[in-house]
Design an enzyme around this catalytic site. Structure first.
Site, PDB file in Angstrom:
ATOM      1  N   ILE A  54     -23.449  -9.311   5.120  1.00 30.75           N
ATOM      2  CA  ILE A  54     -24.669  -9.249   4.311  1.00 30.75           C
ATOM      3  C   ILE A  54     -24.553  -8.069   3.340  1.00 30.75           C
ATOM      4  O   ILE A  54     -24.069  -6.992   3.706  1.00 30.75           O
ATOM      5  CB  ILE A  54     -25.907  -9.084   5.225  1.00 30.75           C
ATOM      6  N   HIS A  55     -25.030  -8.284   2.114  1.00 38.46           N
ATOM      7  CA  HIS A  55     -24.918  -7.241   1.088  1.00 38.46           C
ATOM      8  C   HIS A  55     -26.176  -7.187   0.236  1.00 38.46           C
ATOM      9  O   HIS A  55     -26.963  -8.131   0.199  1.00 38.46           O
ATOM     10  CB  HIS A  55     -23.687  -7.505   0.202  1.00 38.46           C
ATOM     11  N   ASN A  56     -26.328  -6.049  -0.450  1.00 45.82           N
ATOM     12  CA  ASN A  56     -27.420  -5.929  -1.416  1.00 45.82           C
ATOM     13  C   ASN A  56     -26.938  -6.602  -2.692  1.00 45.82           C
ATOM     14  O   ASN A  56     -26.020  -6.151  -3.340  1.00 45.82           O
ATOM     15  CB  ASN A  56     -27.839  -4.474  -1.624  1.00 45.82           C
TER      16      ASN A  56
END
Length: 120
Positions: A42-44
């Site tokens: 998961i990433h921004n």
């Protein structure tokens, strides 16, 4: 070369590293449904500011990987969902529409804070 997409990994789903043993890395932006997030890095979510195509370069931390194939919907998925499936097999034709293939050794030491980017 110009950075066309950059983001930082913020969380690793409980089963995300399992895909690495199959030479895949699956990403999704923050806010992914829980059943999806479990399998993803998961990433921004960053902004895609160019075209993702073979000849670009994928960078994960200090590692560099040439992009060898891009599926028909991979760019759209990355732009809209922050979702991409990377295959570390160097294939020159995309196996699936949402897959990006790169050439190089599959990473195994990915941690939150790791920067992921594409340059073209």
């Amino acid at each position: 070369m110009k950075v066309i997409y950059q983001t930082t990994i913020t969380h690793i789903g409980d089963c995300a590293a399992d895909a690495l043993s199959d030479n895949m890395l699956i990403t999704f932006r923050e806010g992914a449904p829980a059943d999806v997030a479990e399998f993803c890095f998961i990433h921004n979510h960053g902004e895609l500011s160019g075209v993702l195509r073979p000849g670009a370069e994928f960078m994960l931390g200090e590692q560099h990987y040439p992009v060898t194939a891009v599926g028909d919907v991979a760019e759209q998925n990355l732009r809209e969902l922050g979702h991409i499936t990377l295959r570390f097999d160097g294939q020159t034709q995309a196996e699936y529409p949402g897959t990006v293939h790169v050439d190089g050794v599959t990473p195994h030491d990915i941690a939150p804070g790791c920067i992921l980017k594409f340059v073209a």
